[in-house]
Write an enzyme that holds these catalytic residues in place. Sequence first.
Site, mmCIF file in Angstrom:
data_model
loop_
_atom_site.group_PDB
_atom_site.id
_atom_site.type_symbol
_atom_site.label_atom_id
_atom_site.label_comp_id
_atom_site.label_asym_id
_atom_site.label_seq_id
_atom_site.Cartn_x
_atom_site.Cartn_y
_atom_site.Cartn_z
ATOM 1 N N CYS A 53 0.757 -0.970 -0.214
ATOM 2 C CA CYS A 53 0.116 -0.464 0.127
ATOM 3 C C CYS A 53 0.840 0.956 -0.141
ATOM 4 C CB CYS A 53 -1.085 -0.331 1.256
ATOM 5 S SG CYS A 53 -1.811 1.552 1.059
ATOM 6 N N ASP A 91 -10.026 3.389 -4.706
ATOM 7 C CA ASP A 91 -8.402 4.427 -4.357
ATOM 8 C C ASP A 91 -8.770 5.753 -4.650
ATOM 9 O OD1 ASP A 91 -6.409 5.075 -3.602
ATOM 10 O OD2 ASP A 91 -5.343 3.278 -4.134
#
Length: 342
Positions: A105, A267
């Site tokens: 991430c 996202d």
Amino acid sequence: MSTVRTTDYHTAGEPFRIVDLTGGAGSGAPAVPGDTVAERCATAIGPGGSGTAPRRSALDDVRRLLVREPRGHAGMYGGFVVPPDDDGAHFGVLFWHKDGYSTACGHGTMALGAWAVDTGRVPAPHDGDVQVRIDVPSGRVAATVHRDGGRTTGVTFRNVPARVAARKVPVATTLGLAEADIAHAGACYASVAARDLGLEVSRAALPGLVRAGREIRAALATHPATWHPDGPLLSGVYGVVLYEELPDTPFGPHQRNVTVFADGQTDRSPCGSGTSARLALLAEDGRLGAGEDLLHESVVGTVFTGRILDGGVTEVTGTAYRTGEHTFTVDPHDALGTGFLL
């Protein structure tokens, strides 16, 4: 579990909720057994579970509590801070989202770098840079925190090496046939040009983009290029990057994307590790050379800049800001328990 404490950040608009498990019982979450971060991630997922379908446990109940309404939402992201693999890193982290756990991430790494400096966990200069080294399930990464006048002005995420696994893989969707480029950058990403599906990367087009991302991820689930030599934890398509080309800048390519990951999660940032995958593909195409940057926009208009170094190592720079500190509680009489997702 009755009380859980978090510190929240956002990186380019994407949330990151931090739970520090290294400070004893103060976080309200249980410790995670394991000798390495990768082992702890496997423990968190549980026997027979997967990254997007973990087994129920006391720890996973904390994740559910923090990503579900009414305390979270379906777009929430976060991480459990755990001990590092060795003294070469400052700490480790287990990344999580509404469906389970991820191996990489980039936006979370940036947020953690800012958090480590803001809390004094890693001493930082008044002016200049400091590197925060973090063990994640896919390896060791770093966040270089940039400081000016006593405040953090940006964070550069240095990822594990990225590599291209396959090009122009045909994939059928209900919006038409597209071609996917597959790259591994701490997690596996499939890149598809949005225009090939008759879409643009915009807020208005989000329902179609999410639908396409889910279909592409499912269609590529068993493709051999999604397999990682280090095993199933790093294998399988984690995210689908739907991108569109914008006019180049004087410094290199310019693109806008939305990354659809896990089970349809969007996202809000340009996606840190997804940007790493795009960098590897652009470099192989000869569109990104030494000294050039990718200007990478998100669907909400925030920006990362990325570059590729020797050996497929990538760097992605953005900004991360603290949004709050929280103490979440669970009333034992609350029938909703750890909450719900819509």
